[in-house]
Design a protein around this motif. Structure first.
Motif, short mmCIF file in Angstrom:
data_model
loop_
_atom_site.label_atom_id
_atom_site.label_comp_id
_atom_site.label_asym_id
_atom_site.label_seq_id
_atom_site.Cartn_x
_atom_site.Cartn_y
_atom_site.Cartn_z
N LYS A 174 10.46 0.41 6.50
CA LYS A 174 9.41 -0.23 6.79
C LYS A 174 8.32 -0.21 5.78
CE LYS A 174 9.74 -0.04 11.64
NZ LYS A 174 9.36 0.62 12.83
N PRO A 175 7.66 -1.34 5.52
CA PRO A 175 6.66 -1.32 4.31
C PRO A 175 5.64 -0.04 4.59
CG PRO A 175 6.65 -3.49 5.53
CD PRO A 175 7.74 -2.53 5.96
N GLU A 176 5.30 -0.05 5.81
CA GLU A 176 4.28 0.95 6.21
C GLU A 176 4.67 2.34 5.59
OE1 GLU A 176 5.34 -1.38 7.97
OE2 GLU A 176 3.49 -2.39 9.21
N ALA B 40 4.10 7.01 2.20
CA ALA B 40 4.83 8.10 1.36
C ALA B 40 4.21 8.00 -0.10
CB ALA B 40 6.35 7.78 1.49
N ILE B 41 4.12 6.85 -0.56
CA ILE B 41 3.47 6.73 -1.95
C ILE B 41 2.00 7.13 -2.05
CG2 ILE B 41 3.12 5.04 -3.97
CD1 ILE B 41 5.50 3.50 -2.60
N GLY B 42 1.26 6.78 -0.96
CA GLY B 42 -0.03 7.13 -1.08
C GLY B 42 -0.17 8.64 -0.75
N ASP B 43 0.64 9.35 0.10
CA ASP B 43 0.48 10.75 0.01
C ASP B 43 0.99 11.41 -1.39
OD1 ASP B 43 -0.30 11.26 2.67
OD2 ASP B 43 1.82 11.15 3.44
N TYR B 44 2.09 10.76 -2.02
CA TYR B 44 2.45 11.55 -3.24
C TYR B 44 1.29 11.29 -4.33
CZ TYR B 44 4.98 11.98 -7.64
OH TYR B 44 5.34 12.43 -8.88
N TYR C 117 -6.20 7.08 0.37
CA TYR C 117 -5.65 5.61 0.74
C TYR C 117 -5.67 5.21 2.09
CZ TYR C 117 -1.63 7.96 2.70
OH TYR C 117 -0.70 8.72 3.67
N ASN C 118 -5.43 3.92 2.20
CA ASN C 118 -5.23 3.42 3.61
C ASN C 118 -4.09 2.25 3.54
OD1 ASN C 118 -6.46 0.67 3.76
ND2 ASN C 118 -7.77 2.07 2.50
N VAL C 119 -3.41 2.02 4.39
CA VAL C 119 -2.18 1.26 4.43
C VAL C 119 -2.33 0.09 5.72
CG1 VAL C 119 0.25 1.04 5.13
CG2 VAL C 119 -0.66 3.13 3.96
N VAL C 120 -2.46 -1.20 4.77
CA VAL C 120 -2.38 -2.33 6.07
C VAL C 120 -1.07 -2.97 5.79
CG1 VAL C 120 -3.74 -4.27 6.53
CG2 VAL C 120 -4.85 -2.30 5.58
N LYS C 121 -0.20 -3.12 6.64
CA LYS C 121 1.07 -3.78 6.51
C LYS C 121 1.65 -3.29 5.00
CE LYS C 121 -0.81 -7.67 7.04
NZ LYS C 121 -1.14 -9.52 6.93
N GLY C 122 1.88 -4.16 4.25
CA GLY C 122 2.64 -3.54 2.98
C GLY C 122 1.66 -3.30 1.79
N PHE C 123 0.55 -3.28 2.41
CA PHE C 123 -0.45 -3.04 1.21
C PHE C 123 -0.95 -1.64 1.35
CE2 PHE C 123 -0.58 -7.57 2.47
CZ PHE C 123 -0.66 -8.25 1.20
N LEU C 124 -0.83 -1.05 -0.01
CA LEU C 124 -1.38 0.30 -0.08
C LEU C 124 -2.58 0.13 -0.80
CD1 LEU C 124 -1.07 3.52 0.16
CD2 LEU C 124 0.44 3.42 -1.98
N ASN C 125 -3.81 0.44 -0.11
CA ASN C 125 -5.21 0.45 -0.82
C ASN C 125 -5.48 1.91 -1.08
OD1 ASN C 125 -5.41 -2.29 -0.05
ND2 ASN C 125 -6.06 -1.74 2.04
N HIS D 37 -8.04 -0.38 -5.69
CA HIS D 37 -6.78 -1.17 -6.29
C HIS D 37 -5.69 -0.89 -5.06
CE1 HIS D 37 -8.75 0.36 -10.03
NE2 HIS D 37 -7.98 -0.28 -10.64
N THR D 38 -4.95 -2.04 -5.15
CA THR D 38 -4.02 -2.18 -4.23
C THR D 38 -2.56 -2.37 -4.57
OG1 THR D 38 -5.70 -3.16 -2.69
CG2 THR D 38 -3.07 -3.55 -2.12
N LEU D 39 -1.70 -1.61 -4.09
CA LEU D 39 -0.20 -1.83 -4.68
C LEU D 39 0.74 -2.22 -3.55
CD1 LEU D 39 2.15 -0.57 -6.57
CD2 LEU D 39 2.57 1.18 -4.58
N LEU D 40 1.28 -3.31 -3.90
CA LEU D 40 2.10 -3.91 -3.06
C LEU D 40 3.65 -3.29 -2.87
CD1 LEU D 40 1.54 -7.65 -4.00
CD2 LEU D 40 0.34 -6.51 -2.52
N VAL D 41 3.98 -2.91 -1.43
CA VAL D 41 5.10 -2.28 -1.40
C VAL D 41 6.18 -3.12 -0.90
CG1 VAL D 41 3.73 0.06 -1.27
CG2 VAL D 41 4.38 -1.31 1.15
N PHE D 42 6.11 -4.35 -0.66
CA PHE D 42 7.03 -5.41 -0.17
C PHE D 42 8.45 -5.29 -0.78
CE2 PHE D 42 3.02 -7.37 1.37
CZ PHE D 42 3.27 -7.11 2.73
N PRO D 43 8.26 -5.26 -2.44
CA PRO D 43 9.47 -5.29 -3.01
C PRO D 43 10.37 -4.09 -2.71
CG PRO D 43 7.63 -5.89 -4.34
CD PRO D 43 7.14 -5.30 -3.12
N TYR D 44 9.70 -3.08 -2.23
CA TYR D 44 10.68 -2.03 -2.02
C TYR D 44 11.45 -1.70 -0.72
CZ TYR D 44 7.23 -1.05 -5.64
OH TYR D 44 6.29 -1.05 -6.63
#
Length: 595
Positions: A53-55, A60-64, A75-83, A39-46
């Motif tokens: 920065k999106p990363e 932070a969300i990933g850790d939480y 999790y892994n982060v690619v640009k604004g995508f949280l996988n 699953h991938t969360l888009l963090v751009f909107p925030y």
RNA sequence: UGCCAUAUAGUUCAAGGGAAGAACGAAGGUUUCCGGAGCCUAAGAUGGGGGUUCGAGUCCCCCUGUGGCAACCA
């Protein structure tokens, strides 16, 4: 309970706890193949409200989530995508939930009735490829709505009267010499269609002759004796002229015989059949009602109209100056009739897109007339099926005939099956049915996988796919699973006890991918219902089959490392078979147990 | 002329404002193993021009192409 909702809830919690953000959009999508996770969360909107920065936000969300969500393991982060990667427990738990629901993919009774009108053929010619798209769409939409919890009434409004029928009748009178389906060996609808073409030949020749005599084209088209005779015949029919009505009945009966055969072959049936010869006079009471309500107005010459310019439409005549009906008059009346007959909440019309305007007007009028069902009227508008050299035209004989096409498909199905040597395990008497299932499956899938509203191209040279993104591939996966389940039964493996694979902790990525696709079933059914679009389910069925093929290639079932893995894989296979059968049924496609 | 659709790889089709994907065809690989109608690898596309947006194949405007509609036809 389902994974997606849990994740969304946890993300909302993270946003609130970490940043004090509330009521933010939470967009989850499935992770691309190139990255780890499901699953991938888009963090751009925030980024905007947080000014960060999106990363950073993603991390932070990933850790939480890893710390607090329970089901997220990494999790892994690619640009604004949280996988996100989920735990095995989460996957197995949702799998068990799915296995325990024998009706997974269906929705509770909505206590609402919907009528789906489709097919609606003219009785002057046989069905062609365009009609097949209509029939398959209509049938599938009916099945889908039913799975969505509606009570569905499948209706067919047969256009059994009018000038086009008279054309066939006239040509038959002139050239028929008493020919009948049995004397000619032709199916009834084809016999009548033959005379429709005969009429057109005669008519065209007469126009040409008149033009040669110096008459303008338009005038010639009106003055040709053939068309004048046909019109005279229509008047005679309306007056109940015995001879004309008898001929009409006889020829229509031939056509119905032919249609019945075709419907039976393509697996289509109806709960209610309306005939235009019974409904074409309806609607005049609505005209009167509309005049009283001030919805309609009467012009000095007596024609009754409605002004729809405020709605972006035009002025539309709903009754001629001489008091007779037009097309829309009878459709208004028929709409009411349908309601009187069944008290439907929704009324769906599967009709080609050349009538988009007509239905806009009809629905608009019924709303203005205050009909309770008006809000539930919907036009499933579909594009034409085109041939490489353009549109099909019955009169010019450039059509792909439905019966011929189906027979050809059956022939090809037999050929391919024989080529592959796949019929060994089947009894000879089972083969014709198998060929029919494969042939019709291929054809239906071919016509249904395209977004209904788009026109589509059919190339008879290339015919219909049996490989790749095609029904036989999907059916093949079902058959192959059945074979596995037979073996499991033979070996007395009780794979259906969830505890027998509860300890399975090393899910392969292909297993997770497949599981994830299977879990999407209810969402897909709902989407297809809301969009009146079987193509969504056709695409989905292919995803399921592809997912299974990949799983099958990557994971050994009976030679799995542990009994838990083996049992899980058999159960996963069984769930896949269920899903394939379920979805294809909504498309009107059967699945074989062997092929 | 106006209105409604529609335009993505050689071809046929996908992509709820979010990382352009399949299939067929053409190239290469894969069969001591549960069904090879399969699996794997690589090549290949958003008609043109503006705009909105952190981000446009997707929304807005203009242009071009294609189909349909604009009947007191159905």
């Amino acid at each position: 309970m389902n994974i997606e909702n849990t994740l969304k809830q946890k993300v909302a919690e993270a946003l609130q706890t970490l940043f004090g953000l509330q009521d933010q959009p939470i967009t989850l999508q499935s992770t691309l193949k190139d990255f780890e996770g499901s699953h991938t969360l888009l963090v751009f909107p925030y980024t905007k409200p947080l000014q960060r920065k999106p990363e950073e936000i993603a991390q932070a969300i990933g850790d939480y989530l890893v710390a607090n969500a329970g089901i997220v393991t990494k999790y892994n982060v690619v640009k604004g995508f949280l996988n996100l990667s989920l735990s095995e427990e989460a996957w197995l738990a949702s799998f068990q939930m799915m296995r325990k629901n024998p009706a997974f993919g269906t929705f509770p009774d909505k206590r609402k009735k919907v009528m789906v009108e489709f097919s609606s053929p003219n009785t002057n010619k046989p069905l062609h490829l365009g009609h097949l798209r209509n029939n398959f769409l209509g049938w599938s939409v009916a099945q889908i709505l039913s799975a969505c919890g509606y009570e569905v009434i499948k209706a067919n409004l047969i256009n059994d009267r009018g000038i086009h029928i008279c054309k066939s009748m006239l040509a038959y009178q002139k050239f028929g010499k008493g020919e009948t389906p049995s004397s000619s060996g032709l199916k009834g609808d084809h016999l009548v269609g033959k005379y429709y073409v005969e009429f057109d030949k005669l008519y065209k020749a007469q126009i040409k002759e008149l033009e040669a005599q110096g008459m303008g084209k338009e005038e010639a088209e009106k003055k040709a004796p053939a068309i004048e005779e046909a019109q005279k015949m229509l008047l005679a029919w309306e007056k109940g002229d015995k001879e004309v009505v008898a001929l009409w009945k006889k020829m229509n009966d031939w056509v119905y015989g032919g249609f019945a055969e075709t419907y039976q072959k393509i697996g289509v049936s109806f709960d209610k059949i309306y005939y235009e010869s019974n409904t074409y006079k309806l609607g005049k009471n609505i005209v009167q009602e509309g005049l009283k309500k001030g919805v309609f107005y009467q012009k000095p010459d007596g024609a009754v109209c409605i002004d729809l310019t405020a709605d972006g439409l035009d002025n539309k005549v709903v009754q001629r100056g001489d008091g007779t009906s037009v097309y829309i008059t009878q459709d208004m009346g028929t709409a009411d009739l349908k309601y009187q007959d069944f008290h439907i909440d929704k009324s769906v019309y599967v009709v080609g897109n050349e009538q988009d305007y007509h239905f806009k007007v009809l629905f608009n009028i019924m709303k203005k007339m205050g009909r309770s069902y008006a809000e539930g009227m919907y036009h499933v508008s579909y594009g034409m099926v085109e041939l490489p050299n353009g549109k099909m035209k019955s009169r010019e004989g450039t059509v792909v005939d439905a019966d011929e096409l189906v027979d050809e498909m059956i022939r090809i199905a037999e050929e391919k099956t024989t080529e592959l040597g796949k019929m060994d395990s089947l009894k000879p008497e089972e083969l014709p049915h198998l060929y029919q299932i494969i042939a019709l499956g291929a054809l239906k899938y071919f016509l249904l996988k395209v977004d209904p509203k788009k026109k589509m191209l059919f190339n008879p040279e290339e015919s219909v796919n049996f490989q790749g993104d095609a029904a036989p591939f999907i059916q093949y996966n079902h058959a192959r699973i059945c074979s596995i389940l037979r073996k499991a039964e033979q070996d007395k493996i009780s794979y259906n006890l969830p505890e027998s694979y509860a300890e399975y902790k090393t899910l392969h990525s292909s297993e997770i991918d497949l599981l994830s696709v299977l879990l999407a079933l209810p969402t897909k059914v709902q989407e297809a219902g809301e969009a009146y679009s079987p193509s969504i389910l056709a695409q989905y069925s292919y995803e399921v089959a592809k997912g299974y093929s990949k799983f099958f290639a990557d994971c050994s079932i009976f030679k799995a490392d542990t009994d838990e893995a083996r049992n899980f894989r058999i159960a996963l296979s069984a769930q896949t078979a269920y899903t394939l059968k379920f979805v294809l049924k909504l498309l009107g496609i059967e699945v074989p147990d062997k092929m």
